[in-house]
Design an enzyme around this catalytic site. Structure first.
Site, mmCIF file in Angstrom:
data_model
loop_
_atom_site.group_PDB
_atom_site.id
_atom_site.type_symbol
_atom_site.label_atom_id
_atom_site.label_comp_id
_atom_site.label_asym_id
_atom_site.label_seq_id
_atom_site.Cartn_x
_atom_site.Cartn_y
_atom_site.Cartn_z
ATOM 1 N N GLU A 102 4.129 -7.259 -35.352
ATOM 2 C CA GLU A 102 4.216 -6.859 -36.747
ATOM 3 C C GLU A 102 4.057 -5.360 -36.909
ATOM 4 O OE1 GLU A 102 2.688 -11.031 -38.656
ATOM 5 O OE2 GLU A 102 1.356 -9.312 -38.733
ATOM 6 N N CYS A 115 2.119 1.484 -39.774
ATOM 7 C CA CYS A 115 1.039 0.985 -38.923
ATOM 8 C C CYS A 115 1.717 0.218 -37.783
ATOM 9 C CB CYS A 115 0.135 0.081 -39.763
ATOM 10 S SG CYS A 115 -1.211 -0.633 -38.816
ATOM 11 N N CYS A 122 -4.205 -9.223 -28.261
ATOM 12 C CA CYS A 122 -5.196 -8.225 -27.842
ATOM 13 C C CYS A 122 -6.247 -8.902 -26.986
ATOM 14 C CB CYS A 122 -5.851 -7.583 -29.061
ATOM 15 S SG CYS A 122 -7.023 -6.279 -28.609
ATOM 16 N N CYS A 126 -12.383 -9.109 -30.728
ATOM 17 C CA CYS A 126 -13.280 -8.875 -31.872
ATOM 18 C C CYS A 126 -13.214 -10.101 -32.781
ATOM 19 C CB CYS A 126 -12.877 -7.615 -32.632
ATOM 20 S SG CYS A 126 -12.813 -6.183 -31.549
ATOM 21 N N CYS A 129 -11.035 -10.390 -36.186
ATOM 22 C CA CYS A 129 -9.670 -9.860 -36.175
ATOM 23 C C CYS A 129 -8.671 -10.944 -35.764
ATOM 24 C CB CYS A 129 -9.611 -8.690 -35.203
ATOM 25 S SG CYS A 129 -7.933 -8.117 -34.872
ATOM 26 N N LEU A 229 -16.275 1.219 -35.131
ATOM 27 C CA LEU A 229 -17.689 1.155 -34.744
ATOM 28 C C LEU A 229 -18.344 -0.163 -35.176
ATOM 29 C CD1 LEU A 229 -19.613 3.141 -33.327
ATOM 30 C CD2 LEU A 229 -20.263 4.003 -35.581
ATOM 31 N N CYS A 347 -5.673 -4.769 -42.652
ATOM 32 C CA CYS A 347 -6.260 -4.533 -41.333
ATOM 33 C C CYS A 347 -6.742 -5.845 -40.744
ATOM 34 C CB CYS A 347 -7.489 -3.634 -41.458
ATOM 35 S SG CYS A 347 -7.106 -1.983 -41.934
HETATM 36 N N1 SAH Z 1 -7.533 -2.156 -31.557
HETATM 37 C C1 SAH Z 1 -7.712 -0.995 -32.351
HETATM 38 C C2 SAH Z 1 -6.618 -0.809 -33.376
HETATM 39 C C3 SAH Z 1 -6.129 -2.043 -34.064
HETATM 40 S S1 SAH Z 1 -7.298 -2.818 -35.151
HETATM 41 C C4 SAH Z 1 -9.071 -0.995 -33.012
HETATM 42 O O1 SAH Z 1 -9.747 -2.008 -32.976
HETATM 43 O O2 SAH Z 1 -9.444 0.054 -33.527
HETATM 44 C C5 SAH Z 1 -7.223 -1.697 -36.520
HETATM 45 C C6 SAH Z 1 -8.436 -1.692 -37.421
HETATM 46 O O3 SAH Z 1 -8.517 -2.905 -38.173
HETATM 47 C C7 SAH Z 1 -9.754 -1.567 -36.680
HETATM 48 O O4 SAH Z 1 -10.566 -0.599 -37.269
HETATM 49 C C8 SAH Z 1 -10.347 -2.948 -36.860
HETATM 50 O O5 SAH Z 1 -11.717 -2.922 -36.753
HETATM 51 C C9 SAH Z 1 -9.871 -3.321 -38.218
HETATM 52 N N2 SAH Z 1 -9.929 -4.740 -38.491
HETATM 53 C C10 SAH Z 1 -9.705 -5.733 -37.630
HETATM 54 N N3 SAH Z 1 -9.842 -6.931 -38.232
HETATM 55 C C11 SAH Z 1 -10.147 -6.668 -39.519
HETATM 56 C C12 SAH Z 1 -10.388 -7.499 -40.658
HETATM 57 N N4 SAH Z 1 -10.307 -8.823 -40.587
HETATM 58 N N5 SAH Z 1 -10.683 -6.899 -41.832
HETATM 59 C C13 SAH Z 1 -10.730 -5.559 -41.918
HETATM 60 N N6 SAH Z 1 -10.512 -4.728 -40.884
HETATM 61 C C14 SAH Z 1 -10.227 -5.278 -39.693
HETATM 62 FE FE1 SF4 Z 2 -8.094 -5.867 -30.658
HETATM 63 FE FE2 SF4 Z 2 -8.437 -6.581 -33.178
HETATM 64 FE FE3 SF4 Z 2 -10.520 -5.742 -31.751
HETATM 65 FE FE4 SF4 Z 2 -8.630 -3.994 -32.497
HETATM 66 S S1 SF4 Z 2 -10.003 -5.129 -33.865
HETATM 67 S S2 SF4 Z 2 -9.571 -4.231 -30.471
HETATM 68 S S3 SF4 Z 2 -6.810 -5.313 -32.395
HETATM 69 S S4 SF4 Z 2 -9.320 -7.591 -31.345
#
Ligand code: SAH
Ligand code: SF4
Length: 358
Positions: A102, A115, A122, A126, A129, A229, A347
């Site tokens: 996407e 974006c 991934c 996390c 996410c 962070l 995000c």
């Molecule tokens: N992997 C990288 C970039 C992709 S994620 C990273 O983690 O930074 C991009 C951003 O979306 C990150 O700051 C992540 O913490 C945030 N993000 C992921 N899941 C989210 C969610 N459910 N709600 C809000 N922000 C989220």
């Molecule tokens: Fe991967 Fe999502 Fe964590 Fe970014 S926030 S590192 S995309 S699992």
């Protein structure tokens, strides 16, 4: 398991210097590079067959090689959805091997930002996410990253809009886990002969892959660095971001300082606000203390819902209070606008394969 991508050299994987090398190796004059590069990156061509401006040797080269040992990246747009406010447009793109990724176009007054995804899925896991919840599928090649920008430009052009001004590598995947392909894509996208996007308008976001940050710093990459962070203690961060066990906070912040010192730029810290989990005044004070003395900016992102995580988004009052505490401590801080949540393009909501919902 999806099939492995078929390996064939894509012209979109190459910088203009590399395109030139290839043409020269095949007996052409270097001057043909300009026409080929313009077709690919300015005219956004997906078919080089009918180019009137190509001189006969280049036409012959195209006829001989393209579709045989050389290809173009032209991901199919399988779905495009716009948010109800019309400001966010999500594209679902199908790659050569059928894998879907996407790309999101976000409109702001007078400018557009794309974006980009850097991986299918991934590996970082996390918990909040959607991409992390789907697991790792594969890395994207440089051309697959570049072609997301080209697709976004085609969309904007067809709507009579100005081109992209900013890029954020905040879509699916962890950019520093696919370091070489990402940096090659950015070299192509910032090439003065080509798309020519400004390096200072490009932000690479990482969850904290420390060796990648160190390399980014040592190479003095000209792009902005964002670090996600989410927590100010190791125990709290581990619960949200499993790779914190491998690269704990102290190491992560050391690497961030290295980047700041070697590039002279501040680090943008991302903090996804989850109600009752990491949005309390006490936690705001902890992060202010943790980042004291660093050239930093904090972006607060209210959690967007995903099907695999039960946490709730923070309320506006808690977000405002969190921001106020950071600002009083001298830490610049913004609450990010929620964008595209109604089409699951916010995000962390990006997850290929499903309908444009959750
Ligand atoms: N992997 C990288 C970039 C992709 S994620 C990273 O983690 O930074 C991009 C951003 O979306 C990150 O700051 C992540 O913490 C945030 N993000 C992921 N899941 C989210 C969610 N459910 N709600 C809000 N922000 C989220
Ligand atoms: Fe991967 Fe999502 Fe964590 Fe970014 S926030 S590192 S995309 S699992």
């Amino acid at each position: 398991m999806s099939p492995a991508p078929v390996h064939c050299l894509s012209l979109h994987d190459l910088t203009s210097a590399e395109v030139q090398e290839r043409l020269v190796a095949d007996g052409l004059r270097p001057a043909h590079t300009r026409a080929l590069w313009r077709a690919l990156h300015a005219d956004l061509e997906t078919d080089l067959g009918g180019r009137e401006d190509f001189l006969p040797p280049l036409r012959r080269w195209v006829a001989e090689h393209v579709g045989r040992d050389v290809t173009l990246d032209n991901p199919a747009l399988t779905l495009g959805v716009s948010s109800t406010d019309g400001l966010t447009h999500k594209m679902l793109l199908r790659l050569g091997d059928g894998q879907e990724i996407e790309t999101v176009i976000m409109g702001y007054p007078g400018r557009f930002t794309a974006c980009l995804s850097t991986q299918a899925g991934c590996a970082m896991g996390c918990v909040f996410c959607a991409t992390g919840q789907m697991g790792f599928v594969r890395h994207l090649r440089p051309g697959e990253i570049v072609s997301q920008v080209l697709q976004a430009q085609r969309q904007l052009r067809s709507r009579g809009e100005p081109g992209l001004r900013n890029l954020v590598l905040m879509g699916m995947g962890e950019p520093l886990h696919n370091y070489d392909a990402v940096m090659q894509a950015l070299r192509i996208l910032t090439d003065p002969r080509g798309p020519h996007l400004g390096p200072s308008r490009i932000t690479v976001s990482t969850v904290g892959v420390v060796p990648g940050i160190r390399r980014f710093a040592a190479e003095k990459q000209p792009y902005n660095l964002a670090v996600s962070l989410h927590a100010a203690t190791d125990a709290e961060r581990e619960a949200l971001v499993p790779i914190n066990r491998r690269w704990p906070l102290a190491e992560l912040l050391d690497a961030c300082r290295e980047y700041s010192v070697s590039t002279g730029r501040r680090v943008l810290f991302g903090w996804t606000l989850i109600a009752g989990c990491n949005d309390t005044p006490e936690q705001a004070r902890q992060v202010a203390a943790l980042l004291r003395g660093m050239a930093a900016h904090v972006n607060l992102i209210p959690l967007n819902p995903t099907s695999g995580y039960g946490g709730r988004t923070t309320d506006l009052a808690a977000a405002g209070q969190f921001r106020a505490i950071l600002q009083e401590a001298g830490l610049p801080c913004t609450v990010r606008q929620r964008r595209g949540v109604d089409v699951a393009a916010g995000c962390g909501q990006l997850r290929a394969g499903g309908p444009p919902g959750l």
